[in-house]
Motif scaffolding. Structure first.
Motif, PDB file in Angstrom:
ATOM      1  N   HIS A 163      -4.514 -12.210  60.190  1.00  0.00           N
ATOM      2  CA  HIS A 163      -4.883 -11.619  58.886  1.00  0.00           C
ATOM      3  C   HIS A 163      -4.499 -12.596  57.783  1.00  0.00           C
ATOM      4  O   HIS A 163      -3.314 -12.818  57.524  1.00  0.00           O
ATOM      5  CB  HIS A 163      -4.174 -10.287  58.695  1.00  0.00           C
TER       6      HIS A 163
ATOM      7  N   GLU B 218     -16.763 -17.357  52.291  1.00  0.00           N
ATOM      8  CA  GLU B 218     -17.756 -17.300  53.364  1.00  0.00           C
ATOM      9  C   GLU B 218     -19.100 -16.880  52.790  1.00  0.00           C
ATOM     10  O   GLU B 218     -19.206 -15.869  52.097  1.00  0.00           O
ATOM     11  CB  GLU B 218     -17.300 -16.305  54.435  1.00  0.00           C
TER      12      GLU B 218
ATOM     13  N   GLU C  84     -11.822  -9.066  63.325  1.00  0.00           N
ATOM     14  CA  GLU C  84     -12.733  -7.937  63.161  1.00  0.00           C
ATOM     15  C   GLU C  84     -13.730  -7.814  64.313  1.00  0.00           C
ATOM     16  O   GLU C  84     -14.363  -6.768  64.469  1.00  0.00           O
ATOM     17  CB  GLU C  84     -13.504  -8.079  61.846  1.00  0.00           C
TER      18      GLU C  84
ATOM     19  N   TYR D 216     -11.364 -17.048  60.276  1.00  0.00           N
ATOM     20  CA  TYR D 216     -11.406 -16.100  59.175  1.00  0.00           C
ATOM     21  C   TYR D 216     -12.205 -14.860  59.596  1.00  0.00           C
ATOM     22  O   TYR D 216     -13.349 -14.959  60.061  1.00  0.00           O
ATOM     23  CB  TYR D 216     -12.044 -16.755  57.945  1.00  0.00           C
ATOM     24  N   ARG D 217     -11.606 -13.708  59.492  1.00  0.00           N
ATOM     25  CA  ARG D 217     -12.174 -12.412  59.883  1.00  0.00           C
ATOM     26  C   ARG D 217     -12.463 -12.318  61.382  1.00  0.00           C
ATOM     27  O   ARG D 217     -13.203 -11.435  61.829  1.00  0.00           O
ATOM     28  CB  ARG D 217     -13.471 -12.114  59.108  1.00  0.00           C
TER      29      ARG D 217
ATOM     30  N   LYS E 119      -6.287 -14.585  53.937  1.00  0.00           N
ATOM     31  CA  LYS E 119      -7.377 -14.661  52.977  1.00  0.00           C
ATOM     32  C   LYS E 119      -7.588 -16.112  52.560  1.00  0.00           C
ATOM     33  O   LYS E 119      -6.667 -16.935  52.616  1.00  0.00           O
ATOM     34  CB  LYS E 119      -7.075 -13.810  51.744  1.00  0.00           C
TER      35      LYS E 119
END
Length: 770
Positions: A715, A723, A697, A693-694, A717
């Motif tokens: 990508h 988190e 980034e 998740y993420r 959600k």
């Protein structure tokens, strides 16, 4: 007549002085070996800090804290509700208490002497202290077999051997820290009793075995190895009353004492691991009865009695065997524990018990691991085996049997390299001692000769012609042939003559000594490097070196500190079982599973949750009152022991209990892949989502530095988890379960009412209740 007597008195005084000086030097050498064994294990404290290592030691530390605070009686009755929620765990009846009681006793004694050390400090330095004790026990065992020279050599080798250092550095507060000392000391007392026939040493042997049972589940190795040696002595015709005294009290007293340990209890007489000792115990008594009858009867009557005894003995053996077979057949595992079956059949765990196969230290070792852990000792062991056969005694045959069995078990399970280490060190010490003895003796006997053929010995002996020496040696050898042939180890050759037979030329002897010194130097350098670099880093704090210097990753303590200070005291944390002990000890939060792995179904439930889609996983975790989920991820810094690499075991363990989890759904071409070729089941699993998740980034591409490719699903959600904390290097990520949406039903009613009103408008009909 006065001159010979005075010379004898002088030589006797010189001998006593030499023995006293030798004893002082031996004691001083043992002291230095103990200091070496202790100090070489302090690199972890010097380079890092005084901290508990690994995973299991945190549970032992927590138990020791409880013991020192609440006392022994509270310890035996302690029910821990912080683990295995909602089941809990009875600590006093499920742990081997030897390590905890030992450290607790040391802490109590130090505080009684007004030395105010903390419990953590005592726990950190317990393993180095007992490493020195193990070295001294190795000296005693080897001395009992081959003399003090070999004993000192073996003790020095064990003090530095990397295989033992790996589990006994400062901070490695695990059961093996004291168990190896107990193992070697029990073997020493057995051999001592075997050589002396003393009931005093036999009783001490039973007490030492009891301490071993309290300390480690590996005590079953002792209770099977010693019966094997007793049976070997009986088969090879080496039965004696000393053998009976060495074995019978150990079985009787040792079994009774072992049954007092709560975690063992009646397993000491009900499991297959102990049945071999009882069978050999019965055989030993039959043989003892035969020898006793043989001493009372004439040869003719002895044959008749022998027939009767053998018949009755075979009948008893068959009856006992039938009872044992009936007991064994009634058990699904035939009376063996899962770990024991894994040792007998290396493929058993991978087929039937994946929870055992998932532990890295239960995997078979590789050849490089042998060279890493015992180094050049592997080349000295064969020479040590040969030395044990020259001459063969009960003690030396025990050492050979110990080596053979430990080599097999270490080849099955890398953790048991620890049991192999003392055997390798003892036989290597014997080999080095014998080699140095032969080479130095060869140089000692190299004397220059004069022109008339007489020797110019430097030891003060008179010049005697060589032929007269030979004649006198012949006469002495003839006399010696008539003396004591039945005594064990006696020789028909004069000791001085026998020494001369083993003389090598001076040049090769000097070269051999230099080569042995160089070999020993390489061993010392490797051991120091292993202690300083390979085995000193605590797993709780990771380090790495790069072109810009040393990097320290303290993410584990950062995450546990966040849990401790930012969550409620009764919150439940779910993670894979590897991190259960650390979470309980460092974060002081309740966990669902931990490293005890006693409940396979509970662990399979967590594995199923991690392998399920997000919604199904939320339902499983919510049913267990879980509030936070902790995952370990190494894709950013390249930490390979993360949960993605452990995910296959979560699938296998979960699928072993819940059939809807199928490993084939997660495999692409036989591999677990998290890139674009990963299966939809894999890319939609909770573990994948919580780890990645993420993640995109971090570098904009989502490149995993452990798996060495870009992830497939970048990508997305989270709908049921949020988190709440990620450590500085992304190693530990913590998520919170979102609360259940209470207004879902109301929204549905609102939608249905709006739909109904629109239908009313379109139809233009009025309600009958209006």
């Amino acid at each position: 007549m006065a001159e010979p007597q005075s010379s004898r008195t002088t030589s006797g005084g010189d001998g006593r002085l030499r023995n006293a000086l030798g004893g002082v030097l031996c004691a001083f050498s043992l002291l230095l070996i103990g200091v070496l064994a202790f100090s070489i294990r302090l690199f972890s404290v010097i380079k890092y800090e005084s901290v508990i290592h690994e995973f299991d030691p945190y549970f032992n530390y927590r138990v020791t804290q409880f013991l020192s605070k609440n006392g022994i009686y509270e310890f035996w009755n302690w029910f821990d509700d912080r683990t295995w929620y909602p089941l809990g765990r009875v600590i006093g009846g499920t742990v081997y208490p030897g390590l905890t009681l030992t450290a607790g006793t040391i802490w109590w004694l130090l505080n009684s002497l007004n030395i105010p050390l903390s419990v953590e400090t005592v726990c950190v330095f317990t393993a180095p202290i007992f490493s020195a004790n193990a070295s001294w026990a190795t000296y005693l065992l080897t001395k009992e077999t081959k003399g003090s020279g070999a004993g000192l050599m073996a003790a020095a080798i064990l003090a530095m051997v990397p295989s033992y250092i790996s589990r006994s550095v400062a901070g490695s507060y695990d059961n093996e820290a004291v168990a190896i000392f107990a193992l070697v000391f029990t073997f020493y007392l057995y051999v001592k009793t075997l050589n002396t026939g003393s009931l005093f040493y036999a009783t001490l042997n039973a007490l030492s075995y009891f301490y071993m049972v309290c300390s480690w589940g590996g005590y079953t190795f002792i209770i099977n190895l010693i019966p094997m040696h007793v049976l070997l002595c009986i088969v090879t015709g080496r039965y004696s009353s000393r053998l009976y005294i060495a074995y019978a009290p150990l079985i009787v007293l040792g079994t009774l004492l072992a049954a007092l340990v709560p975690v063992v209890g009646f397993n000491a007489v009900m499991t297959s691991e102990h049945f071999a000792s009882f069978l050999v115990f019965l055989i030993l008594h039959v043989v003892a009865l035969v020898y006793y009858i043989k001493g009372l009867l004439t040869p003719r009557l002895f044959k008749v009695a022998m027939t009767f005894v053998v018949t009755v003995g075979l009948a008893l053996c068959f009856a006992v065997a039938a009872i044992l077979i009936a007991l064994v057949a009634s058990s699904p595992t035939k009376g063996w524990s899962g770990r024991s079956l894994s040792l007998l059949d290396p493929t058993y765990a991978s087929k039937y018990i994946p929870i055992i196969a998932s532990v890295s230290e239960h995997q078979p070792p590789t050849w490089p691991s042998y060279f890493m852990d015992i180094n050049v000792l592997a080349f000295l062991v064969p020479a040590g085996i040969i030395s044990c056969f020259l001459p063969l005694s009960d003690a030396s045959s025990f050492l050979v049997l110990y080596l053979v069995t430990s080599v097999y078990f270490s080849g099955v399970m890398v953790r048991l390299m620890l049991v192999l280490a003392p055997a390798v060190c003892i036989l290597s010490g014997i080999a080095l001692s014998e080699a140095f003895g032969v080479l130095t003796r060869s140089m000692k006997f190299q004397r220059p000769t004069s022109d008339d053929g007489s020797s110019t010995a430097g030891d003060g002996s008179p010049n005697i012609p060589a032929n007269s020496k030979a004649v006198s040696k012949e006469k002495s050898s003839k006399k010696n042939r008539k003396k004591g042939k039945d005594s064990e180890g006696s020789s028909s050759v004069d000791p001085r003559t026998e020494e001369k037979l083993l003389v090598l030329p001076c040049g090769p002897s000097a070269v051999g000594i230099m080569l042995l010194i160089i070999l020993s130097g390489f061993y010392v350098v490797h051991c120091v490097w292993a202690a300083a670099e390979a085995y000193s880093a605590p797993s709780i704090v990771l380090t790495s070196r790069s072109h810009d210097g040393l990097h320290v990753f303290d993410d584990f303590r950062e995450a546990y500190g966040w849990l401790r200070h930012n969550t409620d005291a009764d919150d439940k944390v779910a993670s894979w079982w590897d991190y259960g002990y650390q979470t309980t000890a460092m974060a002081n939060r309740t966990v669902i599973v931990d490293n005890n792995t006693w409940n396979n179904t509970h662990i399979a439930t967590i594995g199923t949750a991690m392998a399920s889609p997000e919604k199904a996983a939320w339902e499983i975790l919510n049913s267990l009152d879980v509030k936070y989920v902790l995952v370990v991820f190494g894709g950013v810094i390249g930490y390979s022991s993360d949960d993605i690499n452990k995910f296959l075991w979560m699938v296998r363990i979960g699928g072993g209990v819940f059939p809807h989890i199928k490993e084939s759904d997660y495999l692409r071409d036989g591999n677990y892949r998290v890139d674009a070729h990963g299966t939809p089941t894999m890319l939609n699993s909770l573990m994948y989502k919580l780890c990645y998740y993420r993640f995109v980034e971090t570098d904009g591409k989502g490149f995993d530095r452990v798996r060495r490719y870009e992830i497939g699903k970048k990508h997305f959600k989270l709908t049921h988890f949020e988190e709440v904390f990620t450590t500085h290097h992304w190693m530990v990520r913590i998520y919170k379960l979102k609360p259940q949406k209470n207004r879902v039903r109301g929204k549905l009613k609102l939608k249905s009412s709006s739909k109904t009103s629109s239908m009313r408008k379109t139809s233009g009909k009025k309600s009958p209740w209006q």
